[in-house]
Design a protein around this motif. Structure first.
Motif, PDB file in Angstrom:
ATOM      1  N   GLU A  85       0.975  -1.239  -0.015  1.00  0.00           N
ATOM      2  CA  GLU A  85      -0.007  -0.063   0.177  1.00  0.00           C
ATOM      3  C   GLU A  85       0.798   1.331  -0.074  1.00  0.00           C
ATOM      4  N   SER A  88       2.245   2.205  -3.135  1.00  0.00           N
ATOM      5  CA  SER A  88       1.426   3.011  -4.378  1.00  0.00           C
ATOM      6  C   SER A  88       1.362   4.466  -4.127  1.00  0.00           C
ATOM      7  N   TYR A  89       2.085   5.077  -3.119  1.00  0.00           N
ATOM      8  CA  TYR A  89       1.964   6.542  -3.069  1.00  0.00           C
ATOM      9  C   TYR A  89       3.542   6.969  -3.081  1.00  0.00           C
ATOM     10  N   ASP A  90       3.775   8.285  -3.301  1.00  0.00           N
ATOM     11  CA  ASP A  90       4.955   8.925  -3.345  1.00  0.00           C
ATOM     12  C   ASP A  90       5.643   8.442  -1.657  1.00  0.00           C
ATOM     13  N   TRP A  93       4.520   9.872   1.573  1.00  0.00           N
ATOM     14  CA  TRP A  93       3.200   9.767   2.173  1.00  0.00           C
ATOM     15  C   TRP A  93       3.021   9.308   3.345  1.00  0.00           C
ATOM     16  N   HIS A  96       4.502  11.712   6.085  1.00  0.00           N
ATOM     17  CA  HIS A  96       3.774  12.738   6.457  1.00  0.00           C
ATOM     18  C   HIS A  96       2.663  12.553   7.497  1.00  0.00           C
ATOM     19  N   LYS A  97       2.174  11.206   7.402  1.00  0.00           N
ATOM     20  CA  LYS A  97       1.101  10.837   8.210  1.00  0.00           C
ATOM     21  C   LYS A  97       1.629  10.690   9.909  1.00  0.00           C
TER      22      LYS A  97
ATOM     23  N   HIS B  96      -2.187  15.453   1.974  1.00  0.00           N
ATOM     24  CA  HIS B  96      -1.323  14.514   1.457  1.00  0.00           C
ATOM     25  C   HIS B  96      -1.865  13.031   1.890  1.00  0.00           C
ATOM     26  N   LYS B  97      -2.650  13.073   2.862  1.00  0.00           N
ATOM     27  CA  LYS B  97      -3.390  11.750   3.196  1.00  0.00           C
ATOM     28  C   LYS B  97      -4.383  11.230   1.972  1.00  0.00           C
ATOM     29  N   VAL B  99      -4.418  11.864  -1.142  1.00  0.00           N
ATOM     30  CA  VAL B  99      -3.763  12.129  -2.665  1.00  0.00           C
ATOM     31  C   VAL B  99      -4.146  10.425  -3.268  1.00  0.00           C
ATOM     32  N   PRO B 100      -4.258  10.273  -4.300  1.00  0.00           N
ATOM     33  CA  PRO B 100      -4.773   8.983  -5.171  1.00  0.00           C
ATOM     34  C   PRO B 100      -3.426   8.108  -5.179  1.00  0.00           C
ATOM     35  N   PRO B 101      -3.583   6.881  -4.840  1.00  0.00           N
ATOM     36  CA  PRO B 101      -2.449   5.744  -5.092  1.00  0.00           C
ATOM     37  C   PRO B 101      -2.626   5.523  -6.387  1.00  0.00           C
ATOM     38  N   LEU B 144       3.987  15.213  -5.979  1.00  0.00           N
ATOM     39  CA  LEU B 144       3.159  13.985  -6.685  1.00  0.00           C
ATOM     40  C   LEU B 144       3.159  13.699  -8.038  1.00  0.00           C
TER      41      LEU B 144
END
Lengths: 245, 245
Positions: A85, A88-90, A93, A96-97, B96-97, B99-101, B144
């Motif tokens: 998972e 599948s993001y930068d 991501w 930052h969470k 940021h949370k 954004v699309p995967p 992104l």
């Protein structure tokens, strides 16, 4: 800056283990006191980034230095190899969470720096991508700082010899079996390449500055880190807020 | 660029409502087809940012244009006034949370641009802070994009007159009562100041470029947005992945 391999991994002779060891609980208590004000004021936050090779002693350090800090206002996030998972993001991501909200301390056990170190050593990244990642890291840290987050970056510097000793202990001490991992021996072989990758990190991401901590002796390492954290919290001039009528 | 107030909020005469309206379901179906490939390939993602004043028609647009897209691969995030928790982080944390995967479409109904627009109009931010926010937004969008996210930014441009008409309707049409909010009338009074704030946004955050959509007529607005999204997905040269043996 000097080559990492030329920097000592041990305490200078003038530091006496027994004397220094006594100072650590004191520093830890002061940190805990400052944290109470940080929490009450809820204006700033502190992000502690811990980097270091396997067996450089990150876990133990957290336990000693933050012993006594109210867990309500302090959170440790360990960054392992990214999940499917997360991939599948930068790369920022998931990081930052996990940043600290106002009033809190977050400790990163490894961090976004793994996302430049590992790909560099393993050859998974080209120069342009690497340069972009350094830039994104600098921008990201600036965003946090603009929002009142103080960032403290520590690199725990162990020698090749000490690392081997500690990895071996994980195979002989039953209390450390759970930490043993064959993969760590493979990574340890890349020791010199990791030193070069770290040197590049220190050069590319130097605001805020890295603290390079000689880490072959736990007492000296814990003392230095605790001292730096305490001094930083002190410089933040934290204050209990006045009574709101 | 031209002043926003000098830009038309209506379709040019040559566009015929009945003809154009028929094209929208077709475009919407094509978007849905491309989305299937986007999802299967899971290499890129699409972020659609919708900005516009109250009653510029963001909700209705989403319903029409993304009608038929598999909700599994498409997510709408509405950004309201930040909660207390969200305010305890930097302004991009909650964004940021969301954004699309890879493989997905995210639609932002309002976005991080509210965090420069509202403070500007309300006078809550000084010049340096505003400049920093613009910079952070540009850096964030670059992060992104470097990760394979295509960003499409739309500003739904309504006239002062049309906005008033629509806000009034919310007080007379029982199906729209739930949308009525006294605060919107207060915000509407600041129409001209919002125009200026938007002009500054378009100047400071221009990569990727903003699409300014004349939005007094729903059919024309929906057509333009659907067309742009379809063309963008087409240009992404999406492909079903081959069989992995």
């Amino acid at each position: 800056m000097k080559k990492l391999l030329s920097l000592s991994t041990k305490a200078p002779e003038k530091f006496e283990k027994e004397k220094i060891k006594k100072l650590i609980p004191e520093l830890s208590e002061q940190i805990s006191d400052y944290q109470k004000i940080l929490y009450a004021q809820s204006k700033y936050s502190l992000l502690v980034i811990l980097q270091g090779l396997d067996a450089s002693g990150k876990d133990g350090l957290i336990n000693t230095v933050f012993h006594g800090v109210n867990p309500l206002g302090c959170n440790v996030k360990a960054f392992k190899a990214p999940t499917k998972e997360e991939l599948s993001y930068d790369f920022l991501w998931r990081v930052h969470k996990a940043v600290p909200p106002k009033g809190q301390i977050s400790i990163f056990n490894r961090s976004h720096y793994e996302d430049v170190l590992v790909p560099t050593v393993e050859g998974w990244i080209n120069k342009t991508e690497l340069k972009n990642r350094f830039e994104h890291i600098n921008n990201f840290e600036k965003l946090l700082q603009d929002n009142g987050t103080v960032i403290l970056k520590f690199y725990l510097h162990v020698s090749k010899k000490e690392q081997k000793k500690r990895l071996k202990e994980r195979k002989t001490n039953p209390k450390k079996f759970w930490k043993h991992n064959d993969g760590d021996w493979e990574t340890a072989k890349k020791f010199d390449r990791y030193m070069e990758a770290y040197e590049e990190v220190f050069k590319q991401c130097k605001a805020p500055e890295w603290n390079i901590i000689p880490s072959d002796q736990n007492w000296y390492k814990e003392y230095l880190v605790a001292k730096k954290i305490k001094e930083t919290l002190k410089e933040m001039k934290l204050e209990y807020p006045g009574l709101e009528e």
